[in-house]
Design a protein around this motif. Sequence first.
Motif, PDB file in Angstrom:
ATOM      1  N   GLY A  81       0.818  -1.209   0.000  1.00 17.35           N
ATOM      2  CA  GLY A  81       0.000   0.000   0.000  1.00 17.35           C
ATOM      3  C   GLY A  81       0.851   1.259   0.000  1.00 17.35           C
ATOM      4  O   GLY A  81       0.540   2.238  -0.677  1.00 17.35           O
ATOM      5  N   PHE A  82       1.963   1.216   0.726  1.00 13.55           N
ATOM      6  CA  PHE A  82       2.869   2.359   0.762  1.00 13.55           C
ATOM      7  C   PHE A  82       3.363   2.664  -0.643  1.00 13.55           C
ATOM      8  O   PHE A  82       3.373   3.825  -1.086  1.00 13.55           O
ATOM      9  N   CYS A  83       3.745   1.608  -1.369  1.00 15.01           N
ATOM     10  CA  CYS A  83       4.251   1.812  -2.731  1.00 15.01           C
ATOM     11  C   CYS A  83       3.143   2.387  -3.615  1.00 15.01           C
ATOM     12  O   CYS A  83       3.394   3.295  -4.415  1.00 15.01           O
ATOM     13  N   GLY A  84       1.923   1.853  -3.449  1.00  8.01           N
ATOM     14  CA  GLY A  84       0.805   2.395  -4.214  1.00  8.01           C
ATOM     15  C   GLY A  84       0.590   3.869  -3.911  1.00  8.01           C
ATOM     16  O   GLY A  84       0.360   4.686  -4.822  1.00  8.01           O
ATOM     17  N   TYR A  85       0.695   4.225  -2.628  1.00  5.33           N
ATOM     18  CA  TYR A  85       0.536   5.628  -2.240  1.00  5.33           C
ATOM     19  C   TYR A  85       1.622   6.492  -2.882  1.00  5.33           C
ATOM     20  O   TYR A  85       1.364   7.602  -3.352  1.00  5.33           O
ATOM     21  N   MET A  86       2.853   5.974  -2.905  1.00  7.19           N
ATOM     22  CA  MET A  86       3.954   6.753  -3.473  1.00  7.19           C
ATOM     23  C   MET A  86       3.695   7.026  -4.952  1.00  7.19           C
ATOM     24  O   MET A  86       3.951   8.119  -5.456  1.00  7.19           O
ATOM     25  N   ILE A  87       3.179   5.986  -5.650  1.00  7.04           N
ATOM     26  CA  ILE A  87       2.845   6.152  -7.073  1.00  7.04           C
ATOM     27  C   ILE A  87       1.821   7.271  -7.231  1.00  7.04           C
ATOM     28  O   ILE A  87       1.929   8.130  -8.112  1.00  7.04           O
ATOM     29  N   ALA A  88       0.822   7.255  -6.344  1.00  6.47           N
ATOM     30  CA  ALA A  88      -0.239   8.257  -6.456  1.00  6.47           C
ATOM     31  C   ALA A  88       0.272   9.642  -6.073  1.00  6.47           C
ATOM     32  O   ALA A  88      -0.145  10.647  -6.662  1.00  6.47           O
ATOM     33  N   ILE A  89       1.178   9.694  -5.105  1.00  5.13           N
ATOM     34  CA  ILE A  89       1.629  11.005  -4.617  1.00  5.13           C
ATOM     35  C   ILE A  89       2.598  11.646  -5.604  1.00  5.13           C
ATOM     36  O   ILE A  89       2.478  12.831  -5.923  1.00  5.13           O
ATOM     37  N   PHE A  90       3.539  10.872  -6.125  1.00  5.51           N
ATOM     38  CA  PHE A  90       4.521  11.473  -7.031  1.00  5.51           C
ATOM     39  C   PHE A  90       4.034  11.475  -8.473  1.00  5.51           C
ATOM     40  O   PHE A  90       4.486  12.276  -9.289  1.00  5.51           O
ATOM     41  N   GLY A  91       3.117  10.545  -8.812  1.00  5.02           N
ATOM     42  CA  GLY A  91       2.629  10.474 -10.181  1.00  5.02           C
ATOM     43  C   GLY A  91       1.349  11.271 -10.361  1.00  5.02           C
ATOM     44  O   GLY A  91       1.185  12.351  -9.800  1.00  5.02           O
ATOM     45  N   ASN A  92       0.445  10.709 -11.128  1.00  8.35           N
ATOM     46  CA  ASN A  92      -0.803  11.400 -11.436  1.00  8.35           C
ATOM     47  C   ASN A  92      -1.972  10.784 -10.691  1.00  8.35           C
ATOM     48  O   ASN A  92      -2.032   9.579 -10.526  1.00  8.35           O
ATOM     49  N   SER A  93      -2.898  11.625 -10.256  1.00  9.77           N
ATOM     50  CA  SER A  93      -4.167  11.138  -9.735  1.00  9.77           C
ATOM     51  C   SER A  93      -5.165  12.274  -9.838  1.00  9.77           C
ATOM     52  O   SER A  93      -4.829  13.373 -10.283  1.00  9.77           O
TER      53      SER A  93
END
Lengths: 351, 355
Positions: A81-93
Amino acid sequence: MVAMPESDARSEKKPPQWVENTPPAYWVLGILLLIVPTFASNFVMFQIMGWTFILGLIALSLMFLGGYGGMVSLAQMAFAGFCGYMIAIFGNSAVEGISQGWPWWLVIPLALFLTMLFATLVGWLAVRTEGIYTIMITLAIAAAFFYFARQNYEVFNGFQGFNSVLPPELFGVDWRGPVAFYYLTLFWAVAGYAAVLYVSRAPFGLALQGVRDNPRRMAALGYNVTAHRVAAYAFAALIAGIGGILLTWQSAQISPGTISIQAAIDVLVIAVIGGLRHPIGAFIGAFIFVLLKTFAVDVLIALGLGGERFNLLIGIGFLIIVFWSPDGLLGLWEKLRDSRKRDPLTGKGVE
Amino acid sequence: MGDRHGQVHLRRPGGPVRTMRRFATRHPVWTAILAVIAALLLWMIFAVWPDGFEEVFGRKKVFLNALFNGITLGGLYFLVASGFTLIFGLMRNVNLAHGSLYLLGGYVGYFAADITGFWLLAFPIAFVVVGFFGIMLQILVFRRMEGEDLRQTLVTIGISIVVADLMLWGFGGDFYNISPPEWLSGPMSTFFVTAVKSSGEPVFMKYPMVRIVIFAASVVVGVAMWLALNKTRIGMMIRAGVDDRDMLSATGARIQIVFVGVFAFGAGLAGIAGVVGGTFQSIAPGEDIRFLLASLVVVIVGGMGSIPGAALGALLIGLAEQFGSVYFPTYAVVLTFLIMVIVLAFRPQGLLGKA
């Protein structure tokens, strides 16, 4: 696929040795998995198989830690989940106030790196304890991360989390399309499986198994027990992180619900149902879990119990398996195979 | 078993006074810091706060309420966690279904109080029912897999999943609230001054009666447990079992009976805690995991298998939760885990655990 010995002069005309060494079951399974899109529906590919591979990857990271390292960690879902959050925080959402919108080739390595860093910290804490203490401490850490993500609105966007977290359109393919997503998850599942098998036979993996069996002796031999254990956490978190990214892309969102305590326990259930002895167990467990989660409602309604009793079904199944076969379904399979080989009269093995 | 055998492996822990004196001679700086903090706390509790002080810490009433809530919540946590730590300390059984026992106790207590009409009756009924459940757990589950830590953990996780769903099935997702009887409801005046009126008349703090009574009861339970463990023959057997189980059974003690008894008592305490929790707050699905986590954190902080450790941990965690929710509400839940992480990093065996 796993260990590729150098082909010597004689095998020039024959197929390379690893082709012969791979058992036929692998070939059948491999070809079957490759041609699934020709006969399966979109739902089966995206929802059932895709989810199986993703959960299998996360359970695989637990299997690696538990099976080879002897450390049963309930924090694997938190890493994913942490990795998923990082993707969302640094990438697009869709949450533009927080998401940085950086390019994928920067975001994905960064997310995986941060996940490994997080896991190293957690591992450093967790390896100070042993056995059941590890379970309790990782459970508490997973719970802490869940509550933190739920309360923090500045970075983790609190209760809502992030939605519209989509994979990049690499090579002009929509990676959330059923076929593309199926092959994407299949690729990473096979890669994770191969990596775990490879590491388990590499010097590091062998030393880790030594540490699992007798830490004091390994320490006396000059191995750094703590470093091996912490490194195992980091490696497992890499696998869990890949699973977490895929999980985020599959549902296109990440929220505290993804990393709840229930989800952490689900990963343990999956790994244990399959069996902690061999990496394939994680995927077997994930397949059964996904099938149950998808179709249990229908079965329960057919039995007249009401669909919401899903947890009862999975809990009883889990109980039966851990009660009678601590090694999961793989253990049952091995028992069955051994009893087949045995002569019923003498009880001795027959070749 | 003969007493002379029992003596061999009994570690005399010494009285609390002697332990404190030993601590003071070994760590003079820490003792001084702790003494200053204690003095400051006492002053904050009893003195009337000057104006500047209120600007920093908010009103004294809020502070006192947080303190009291924290201490009483600590009492509840102690009730749950002491059973957990007792079972772990003696049998090395990790019972992750302990939260389910708590919740079961809450439901049993609710219906017992509802049907009989006597709030006090809920306690013995919950104790007996949940204690019986604990006996079944010990005989059917733990005795079959002695020494297999991981399997015990997994099986108890499975049991907690099944029991949680069965209770959800049986009792629904509603919140149940056990209402205390007339003579316990309502506030009680205390002798703590929260402020002084302009007329010079002091304002005394009011606090719910039932919380004070329950806290006093949990203190009594704790002291009784300590006395039973340290001053009675059965307590001696239990402590001997904690130190060296095999040796104790070799001396002829009926160790399985001691095990069943301790398990029943620990489970029963969780049941009682369920009634207390149902009166304090409310019981609902999900509370089992919450209290399982709370008792995990409490025993990790305090030290596995130590009753005084459970008391200290429960007090710390209860206070941290309440002060956290008053002074930095967003991260109150995270604060408790932060304490756990800090303790783990510097003292992995827990504050009062054995090295």
